[in-house]
Design a protein around this motif. Structure first.
Motif, short mmCIF file in Angstrom:
data_model
loop_
_atom_site.label_atom_id
_atom_site.label_comp_id
_atom_site.label_asym_id
_atom_site.label_seq_id
_atom_site.Cartn_x
_atom_site.Cartn_y
_atom_site.Cartn_z
N HIS A 109 30.38 15.68 22.50
CA HIS A 109 31.22 14.57 22.01
C HIS A 109 32.71 14.88 22.23
N HIS A 133 39.49 16.87 18.06
CA HIS A 133 39.58 16.00 16.89
C HIS A 133 38.45 16.18 15.87
N ASP A 134 37.23 16.52 16.32
CA ASP A 134 36.11 16.70 15.38
C ASP A 134 35.69 18.16 15.29
N ASP A 224 37.53 8.04 21.05
CA ASP A 224 36.51 8.72 20.24
C ASP A 224 35.18 8.01 20.44
N TYR A 226 31.31 7.22 20.93
CA TYR A 226 30.03 7.74 20.45
C TYR A 226 28.99 7.60 21.54
FE LIG Z 1 34.78 11.85 17.11
#
Ligand SMILES: [Fe+2]
Ligand SMILES: [Fe+2]
Length: 275
Positions: A109, A133-134, A224, A226
Motif C-alpha cells: 500500500h 503515511h501509514d 492514498d 486502496y
Molecule cells: Fe493509506
C-alpha cells in the motif's frame, strides 16, 4: 544407530506442556512459543499481548494465567529476538523495516501510493510522505496512526512531511470537491454508511485546511489509494533515491540513535518483548 538410541530424547528436550484449558479456550496458545530447534534455548517463550491489542477482547481476562505460566522453570517471557521474525541488522535502516517488519499488504500500500504520487509528477516531499503515511499501521498501531506515524519519522524528515502525515488521518474523512477528493468508498465498507468521525478529527481537519501546508497533506489523501491487488509488485528500490534525499538515516540505526522516538523503532524490532 540402534532403534532404542534413536527413540531416546535429547537430555535438553522440553516435554510438551499442557496448557490450562482456560488459556486454550481464549486462543492464547497462539501467544506461547514452544521450544523449537531454531530457538535460542530450549525454553518455552510466552508473549504477553500488549494491552492495546487485547483491551475489550476476551484475551484481556487471561493476563494472570499467562503470568502464572511464566513461573514454570521451563518457561520465560519473550525478550529480544523472536525466532518467528526475521532478525534485524544491528543498525537498521528504513529499508530494513519495510522488508523485514512491515506486513506485505501494508508495504505494498505504501509503495503503491508513492508510485502513484510519482506518476502524477508530484514533489518529492509528497512522494516521501506517501511512502511513509501509514508506517504506524504497518509496524506499530492502527489507532491514531497519523499521529504515531508523524512522530516516528519527525527527527528524520522535513517538518512539512511529518505534518502532512499527521494530518492525513483527519483529512481522509472530509471531502474537498475543489481538488476532486471524495469521501472514500472503502470507508463506507470499513465503518458503515452511518459512521461520523468524532469532533476532534473534525476540528483537526478544519484547522489543517487553513494551514499553509494543507495541500501537501491533501495530496497524501488523494494518492492514498486502496488497491490491495496482490499481483501488483512495487520494489522499495524504486524509491531509494527519494529516501536518500528526504530521510536522514541515523548512523547508529533506527532505534539506537538516542532520539526521542528511538523506542518506537525498537518496539518494531522487538515487538514481543515483555518489557
Ligand atoms: Fe493509506
Ligand atoms: Fe492512513
Amino acid at each position: 544407530m540402534t532403534e532404542s538410541t534413536e527413540a531416546r530424547r535429547p537430555a535438553n528436550r522440553v516435554l510438551p506442556h499442557e496448557l490450562p484449558a482456560s488459556l486454550r479456550d481464549a486462543g492464547l496458545d497462539n501467544w506461547i512459543r514452544e521450544p523449537l530447534d531454531d530457538a535460542v534455548d530450549r525454553r518455552r517463550r510466552i508473549i504477553m499481548p500488549p494491552a492495546a491489542a487485547v483491551m475489550g477482547t476476551p484475551a484481556s481476562a487471561h493476563q494472570g494465567a499467562l503470568l502464572a505460566e511464566a513461573r514454570h522453570p521451563d518457561t520465560v517471557f519473550m525478550m529480544g529476538d523472536n525466532p518467528a521474525l526475521p532478525t534485524m541488522p544491528p543498525c537498521p535502516t528504513l529499508k530494513d523495516f519495510f522488508q523485514l517488519r512491515f506486513s506485505k499488504i501494508a508495504r505494498t500500500h505504501l509503495l503503491q501510493s508513492a508510485r502513484v504520487a510519482r506518476e502524477h509528477g508530484l514533489a518529492e516531499k509528497v512522494i516521501m510522505a506517501c511512502l511513509l503515511h501509514d508506517i504506524a499501521i504497518a509496524g506499530l498501531l492502527s489507532a491514531n496512526h497519523g499521529y504515531w506515524g508523524a512522530q516516528m519519522v519527525a527527527p528524520y524528515v522535513d517538518e512539512e512531511i511529518a505534518w502532512s502525515i499527521e494530518k492525513h488521518e483527519a483529512l481522509r474523512y472530509f471531502p474537498d470537491e475543489s481538488v476532486g477528493y471524495r469521501y472514500p468508498d472503502a470507508y463506507i465498507d470499513y465503518f458503515g454508511p452511518d459512521y461520523r468521525p468524532p469532533g476532534y478529527l473534525r476540528r483537526e481537519a478544519e484547522a489543517a485546511r487553513q494551514h499553509r501546508w494543507y495541500m501537501t497533506s491533501r495530496l497524501v489523501t488523494i494518492n492514498d489509494i486502496y488497491s490491495f491487488d496482490p499481483n501488483v509488485v512495487v520494489s522499495y528500490d524504486e524509491f531509494e533515491d527519494v529516501v536518500g534525499r528526504n530521510f536522514r538515516q541515523p548512523r547508529e540505526g533506527l532505534g539506537f540513535d538516542g532520539s526521542p522516538v528511538a523506542h518506537m523503532w525498537r518496539t518494531m524490532i522487538w515487538p514481543n518483548n515483555f518489557l
